[in-house]
Enzyme design. Structure first.
Site, PDB file in Angstrom:
ATOM      1  N   LYS A   1       0.851  -1.190   0.000  1.00  0.00           N
ATOM      2  CA  LYS A   1       0.000   0.000   0.000  1.00  0.00           C
ATOM      3  C   LYS A   1       0.879   1.229   0.000  1.00  0.00           C
ATOM      4  O   LYS A   1       2.011   1.187   0.494  1.00  0.00           O
ATOM      5  CB  LYS A   1      -0.877   0.021   1.256  1.00  0.00           C
ATOM      6  CG  LYS A   1      -2.119   0.868   1.113  1.00  0.00           C
ATOM      7  CD  LYS A   1      -3.165   0.144   0.301  1.00  0.00           C
ATOM      8  CE  LYS A   1      -4.494   0.820   0.307  1.00  0.00           C
ATOM      9  NZ  LYS A   1      -5.541  -0.137  -0.093  1.00  0.00           N
TER      10      LYS A   1
HETATM   11  N1  GLU Z   1      -7.222   0.116  -3.277  1.00  0.00           N
HETATM   12  C1  GLU Z   1      -8.000  -1.050  -3.564  1.00  0.00           C
HETATM   13  C2  GLU Z   1      -8.038  -1.966  -2.347  1.00  0.00           C
HETATM   14  O1  GLU Z   1      -7.924  -1.545  -1.224  1.00  0.00           O
HETATM   15  C3  GLU Z   1      -7.561  -1.749  -4.846  1.00  0.00           C
HETATM   16  C4  GLU Z   1      -6.123  -2.169  -4.892  1.00  0.00           C
HETATM   17  C5  GLU Z   1      -5.659  -2.654  -6.268  1.00  0.00           C
HETATM   18  O2  GLU Z   1      -6.457  -2.695  -7.192  1.00  0.00           O
HETATM   19  O3  GLU Z   1      -4.479  -2.996  -6.370  1.00  0.00           O
HETATM   20  O4  GLU Z   1      -8.289  -3.136  -2.460  1.00  0.00           O
END
Ligand code: GLU
Length: 419
Positions: A108
């Protein structure tokens, strides 16, 4: 691990992890590896403001675990995106990708900033600078960022362009791109679509009745909340309350979500929607509804308000919306919680499809993407539910989901030889 209300977000996720570790009977070494992170990068993000001054922000990219594939996860621009929050969200990505079985690890990113205070040109400079600062630890087979809170397809375009300036055109470096730059059909709606799909599966499994007799409250009307509202209404549910950062509205007969979307497009908020009554935002979470969908920030159902929550089904569209203390109380009261790592996994699932299409240099149509998403989330829900049943409901849906995910990660890590 001790159950306390003041756990940091990462400690809270690890609290759930420890329960799974006990079910899976993990070794101390495995617990030590998986309650930490593989790599954490903190970067300074100086941004030239339009007035010529320089604003200095802090950004992070945390890679939690890569046993099952390249690191994967979004980037959020939010004042609360500190290291503990980003660690928590990175670890949730590890469990989420394992649970729905897409071949990625968990990561993240975040920049501590309030993007509503930035002009478009300032936002572009911030996006490019942040991505440039993390460019040396990411890559199309190493770590693939995506949208999260306050980032979108436009930000992904700047990210991709910035990476391309250094390394040559690389479509697969981010997902959640616009269609014109290699994005996937269905990606924008995917998280909300997945939320409604698992909600519908839970309603059928729990025999809660027909959608038209069930009321839903949704906290948050950004990408995830607004798509969830639209698709829930399409399936016949009565969406009776929604909120955004500016306020909350309700209508007992069910809001006209199509008209509400038009109002939001014009005014920028759900507030003052004709055909609705204003509501205290805090009251949305304790509204007298059958189904509650927190689709905004984390840690919104806590020891402060859990006693007043009346829904019998909670579908976690947001990451980490229920603290462990609140989770324990809701579970003991018989409230079913579809955990974030299952409920909001639609986004990363279609991100995976986007990456596959980019790697193959072809594109699938929307019906194809949606059908694949439905099969994948349906399988994950069924696997969790069978585990939950097999344990005679002695574990919660969350514990079942974590236990399954952790087992898959441990298997991959052991096969690689580092556990
Ligand atoms: N931000 C989204 C999540 O928390 C998607 C992450 C992604 O598509 O890599 O799952």
């Amino acid at each position: 691990m001790e159950l306390r209300e003041d756990l940091t977000p990462f400690e809270a996720v690890n609290y759930f992890f420890h329960k799974a570790a006990a079910i899976d009977e993990l070794s101390d070494a495995a617990v030590a590896v998986l309650t930490g992170t593989y790599r954490e990068l903190r970067v300074q993000v100086p941004v030239r403001r339009d007035d010529g001054s320089l604003a200095v922000h802090v950004g992070y990219r945390v890679q939690h675990n890569g046993a099952r594939g390249p690191y994967k996860g979004g980037v959020r621009f939010h004042p609360s995106a500190d290291i503990e929050e980003v660690r928590a969200l990175a670890s949730l990505m590890t469990w989420k990708t394992a649970l729905v079985d897409v071949p990625f690890g968990g990561a993240k990113g975040g920049v501590q900033v309030d993007p509503s205070a930035l002009s478009t040109t300032e936002l572009e400079r911030l996006s490019r600078r942040y991505f440039g600062q993390i460019a040396h630890i990411i890559g199309p087979n190493r770590d693939i960022p995506a949208p999260d809170m306050n980032t979108n397809a436009q930000v992904m375009s700047w990210f991709m362009d910035e990476y391309g300036r250094r390394s040559g055109h690389t479509t697969q470096i981010v997902t959640g791109k616009p269609l014109a730059l290699g994005g996937s059909e269905g990606r924008e709606a995917a998280t909300g679509r997945g939320v409604v799909q698992v909600m519908d599966k839970a309603v059928a499994t729990l025999q809660m009745g027909a959608p038209r007799d069930l009321t839903v409250a949704i906290q948050g009307f950004g990408n995830v909340g607004s798509w969830a509202a639209r698709l829930a209404e399409e399936k016949g549910y009565r969406v009776v309350a929604v909120s955004d950062v500016w306020g909350a509205i309700s209508h007992t007969e069910g809001l006209d979500v199509g008209a509400l979307l038009g109002h939001v497009a014009e005014s920028g908020s759900v507030v003052d929607f004709a055909g609705s009554e204003p509501m205290e935002p805090g009251d949305l979470l304790t509204a007298d509804v059958d189904i509650l969908v927190p689709a905004a920030i984390g840690e919104v159902i806590t020891h402060h308000n859990v006693a007043d929550v009346r829904a019998s089904l909670i579908v976690e569209a947001a990451n980490n919306p229920v603290t462990p203390v609140a989770d324990a109380e809701l579970t003991s009261r018989g409230v079913t919680i579809v955990p974030d790592i299952l409920a909001n996994a639609g986004g990363v699932t279609v991100s995976y499809y986007e990456w596959v299409q980019n790697n193959q240099e072809l594109s699938w149509d929307e019906a194809d993407v949606n059908a694949r998403l439905e099969r994948k989330l349906g399988r994950a829900f069924d696997t969790c539910w069978s585990f939950y049943q097999a344990e005679d409901a002695a574990v919660s849906m969350r514990e079942a989901a974590f236990a399954l995910a952790v087992k898959r990660v441990v298997e991959a890590a052991s096969l690689r030889g580092y556990l």
